[in-house]
Design a protein around this motif. Structure first.
Motif, PDB file in Angstrom:
ATOM      1  N   ILE A  45      32.231  29.715  35.321  1.00 11.29           N
ATOM      2  CA  ILE A  45      31.938  29.895  36.732  1.00 11.29           C
ATOM      3  C   ILE A  45      31.150  30.672  37.111  1.00 11.29           C
ATOM      4  CG2 ILE A  45      33.567  31.360  37.587  1.00 11.29           C
ATOM      5  CD1 ILE A  45      35.834  31.344  35.851  1.00 11.29           C
ATOM      6  N   VAL A  54      32.448  25.917  39.427  1.00 20.42           N
ATOM      7  CA  VAL A  54      32.201  26.037  37.710  1.00 20.42           C
ATOM      8  C   VAL A  54      31.488  24.635  37.476  1.00 20.42           C
ATOM      9  CG1 VAL A  54      33.606  25.375  35.543  1.00 20.42           C
ATOM     10  CG2 VAL A  54      34.691  26.670  37.461  1.00 20.42           C
ATOM     11  N   PHE A 109      36.028  26.009  42.020  1.00 25.51           N
ATOM     12  CA  PHE A 109      36.580  26.652  40.994  1.00 25.51           C
ATOM     13  C   PHE A 109      37.605  26.536  42.024  1.00 25.51           C
ATOM     14  CE2 PHE A 109      38.584  30.956  41.322  1.00 25.51           C
ATOM     15  CZ  PHE A 109      39.161  31.071  39.367  1.00 25.51           C
TER      16      PHE A 109
END
Length: 340
Positions: A45, A54, A109
């Protein structure tokens, strides 16, 4: 690499790449953390203090590009983005190993929880647990409903002879990890080889579909299906059968494998199968073979881990007991095929 960089990810080189490929995406200095879990590819992350993304790359020391193909993961996730199957939006794919030392891709993400234990689900209560499991089954049905050609995945695999190749592959894996006698495992393989079913219409197969490979939001909806590294075109019932086998493994004391099916409210095997059948409309009359094969695969995977552990090639909590689960998995596979 800076001392602040996590293993395998040079943040300054990543920032330069993102500035070139997606100008304006990153605003501040990048930080990163490694995400635990996943089969083998590394997940990070990455954030700039405002937004998060990500990054996925092959494992450290990796030398066989075909075994951890970043372009395949990127391709299937990108293709599924417009469909009912929730996946993150992909941002960039980089196959230039000069950037961070390996191919990688970047995606958005997505917030959500990957439920890994019965205790985590028990805290939500049986009604929410049932709803989450229902969403898991329905999403699998949605995945298998997609015409691969309609999303540009007609060449994503070779469905013809899929089950035969899979069985041959896992037998080869077993043979490479043999260091002891395992009662019943050769008989299980023989039963599987002698009764190969005819596959129905091919579909996009995830390859390791289970609750801890999806993210769930606070309203018990699946926000993203993750870990597509084993995906291909093939027989979709292998996905369903693996879900069933993971649930049935609750009959074995094996702490390193998710036990979500033991949570109050999680549907039983018959209910899981019935819901998938209704959602997909597929013929499940030969499902016992697929479940038996799933137990065979799990037994081979665990035997491989046990082999590596006993030969000093891997370390980890619980690995010293993992060999004890192989026999019971084989027994479940033989029991499934005898009853079928």
């Amino acid at each position: 690499m800076s001392p602040a960089d996590p293993p395998g990810l040079d943040l300054s080189r990543l920032r330069a790449h993102l500035d070139e490929q997606a100008p304006g995406l990153v605003e501040g200095a990048l930080t990163a953390e490694v995400v635990e879990g996943g089969r083998s590819n590394l997940t990070y992350i990455v954030g700039d203090g405002t937004s998060r993304w990500v990054v996925r790359r092959p494992p450290l020391g990796h030398v066989l590009p075909t075994a951890h193909d970043m372009s395949r993961e990127h391709k299937v996730i990108t293709a599924l983005r417009p469909t009912k199957v929730p996946v993150p939006e992909t941002i960039t794919l980089c196959q230039d190993t000069d950037v961070i030392g390996a191919p990688f891709y970047v995606m958005e993400f997505v917030a959500g929880t990957p439920y890994r234990s019965a205790d985590e689900l028990a805290a939500l209560g049986p009604e929410r647990t049932k709803a989450i499991a229902g969403s898991l089954i329905d999403t699998l049905g949605d995945l298998h409903e997609i015409d691969p050609a309609s999303v540009g995945l007609a060449d994503f695999g070779h469905p013809e002879g899929f089950l035969e190749r899979q069985l041959r592959r896992w037998k080869k894996q077993l043979d490479s990890s043999r260091s002891r006698d395992i009662e019943g495992i050769d008989g299980l393989h023989e039963r599987l080889a002698s009764a190969l079913p005819a596959s129905g219409a091919p579909a996009i197969v995830h390859g390791d579909y289970r609750l801890d490979n999806v993210l769930v939001d606070g309203e018990d909806r699946i926000t993203a299906v993750l870990d597509w590294e084993m995906s291909t075109l093939g027989d979709p019932l292998t996905d369903l059968a693996l879900m069933v086998a993971y649930a049935e493994r609750g009959r074995i004391n094996l702490d390193i494998v998710s036990n979500v099916s033991a949570a109050p409210g999680y549907p039983g095997t018959d209910e899981v199968i019935a819901r998938y059948a209704e959602r997909s409309g597929r013929d499940l009359s030969a499902l016992d073979w697929y479940v038996g094969f799933a137990f065979f695969k799990l037994a081979v995977i665990l035997e491989g881990i046990y082999y590596r552990f006993t030969h000093g090639q891997t370390v980890g909590a619980g690995f010293e007991q993992i060999g004890d689960a192989v026999g019971p998995l084989v027994a479940l596979g033989n029991e499934t095929l005898k009853d079928g």
